[in-house]
Write an enzyme that holds these catalytic residues in place. Structure first.
Site, PDB file in Angstrom:
ATOM      1  N   LYS A  38      24.790  49.054 -58.392  1.00  0.00           N
ATOM      2  CA  LYS A  38      25.682  49.489 -59.579  1.00  0.00           C
ATOM      3  C   LYS A  38      25.625  48.260 -60.626  1.00  0.00           C
ATOM      4  O   LYS A  38      24.607  47.250 -60.317  1.00  0.00           O
ATOM      5  CB  LYS A  38      27.136  49.546 -59.107  1.00  0.00           C
ATOM      6  CG  LYS A  38      27.711  50.266 -57.936  1.00  0.00           C
ATOM      7  CD  LYS A  38      27.381  51.734 -57.940  1.00  0.00           C
ATOM      8  CE  LYS A  38      27.677  52.615 -56.916  1.00  0.00           C
ATOM      9  NZ  LYS A  38      27.322  53.952 -56.974  1.00  0.00           N
ATOM     10  N   SER A  42      23.525  58.093 -58.719  1.00  0.00           N
ATOM     11  CA  SER A  42      24.707  57.478 -59.179  1.00  0.00           C
ATOM     12  C   SER A  42      24.419  56.376 -60.434  1.00  0.00           C
ATOM     13  O   SER A  42      25.453  55.865 -61.229  1.00  0.00           O
ATOM     14  CB  SER A  42      25.508  56.504 -58.076  1.00  0.00           C
ATOM     15  OG  SER A  42      24.764  55.590 -57.818  1.00  0.00           O
TER      16      SER A  42
END
Length: 249
Positions: free
Chosen positions: A103, A42
């Site tokens: 993230k 991701s």
């Protein structure tokens, strides 16, 4: 008799050494640095599945998960709070989850965040994108080709992102207003990241309370391929030789 006394003293010294070593390791892990393993793609292209990273905790202060799995006596905010800053790569836990996520911090409290046709907007201002070239990555066992771009946030921070799909469902969103005391985080692999664009109830991260931040990612310590196994010495050659002590932008 002397032998028994000597043996007892030796055991006592060994036990003392082990206790001190564990105490030092606990302090280092809780207050300074903590390692994590990247389990997915991701955060491509900057971070790869199989990367082992080191995060700093002192750089952002100490929230409720600073000593996880042990409880830390902070329910709201962070002890010795600092930052984090827009553009930092952050390890955190979403609301109600026992899993760690990684993230990039995109939205600060009060910001308005939106995606339009794959382009990020912060407070109505677009983030510039410059094409670097075409790349291919293995994502969940499938080779995926796409564009590597350098994204420049309106406040000047730059990083690379990966775009593999046009008109992905995450490429166009409504406007998210980041609540007070929370942050908006996104994966650099924009089409394959369940991040703050996706609500917690739908499997995403949602906006993240500041007390749920664990640390800021600093370096890639080492990186391994899927077939690496520490218990099998013949697989040790499957480390990625170009990713030792690699800084994280």
């Amino acid at each position: 008799m002397l032998k028994t006394t000597s043996t007892k003293a030796s055991l006592k010294e060994t036990l003392s050494t082990v206790i001190w070593a564990l105490a030092i390791a606990f302090v280092l892990r809780t207050f300074l640095f903590q390692p994590f393993h990247i389990p997915s793609g991701s955060m491509l292209p900057g971070l790869m599945k199989g990367d082992y990273i080191i995060t700093s905790k002192y750089s952002v202060g100490y929230g409720r998960f600073a000593a996880a799995p042990l409880p830390f006596p902070v329910k709201k905010g962070r002890l010795l709070e600092r930052g984090p800053n827009r553009g930092d790569v952050i390890v955190f836990r979403p609301d109600g989850s026992n899993k760690n996520y990684i993230k990039r911090l995109i939205g600060l409290p009060g910001d308005q965040i939106q995606m339009q046709n794959g382009q990020l907007f912060i407070n109505g201002t677009p983030a510039d994108q410059a094409l670097i070239g075409e790349e291919s990555f293995d994502i969940r066992g499938v080779a995926v080709s796409g564009q590597r771009l350098t994204e420049t946030l309106p406040t000047g921070e730059t990083h690379d992102i990966f775009n593999s799909q046009d008109n992905n469902q995450l490429d166009n969103t409504g406007v998210f207003t980041v609540p007070a005391g929370r942050y908006f985080l996104m994966g650099d692999n924009r089409d394959h990241s369940l991040d703050s664009r996706v609500a917690v109830r739908s499997g995403g991260a949602g906006t993240v309370p500041k007390e749920n931040i664990i640390g800021r990612a600093e370096i890639v310590l080492l990186s391994v391929n899927d077939d690496f196994d520490l218990k099998k010495p013949w697989t040790w050659a499957n480390m990625r030789g170009n990713r030792f002590f690699k800084g994280i932008d």
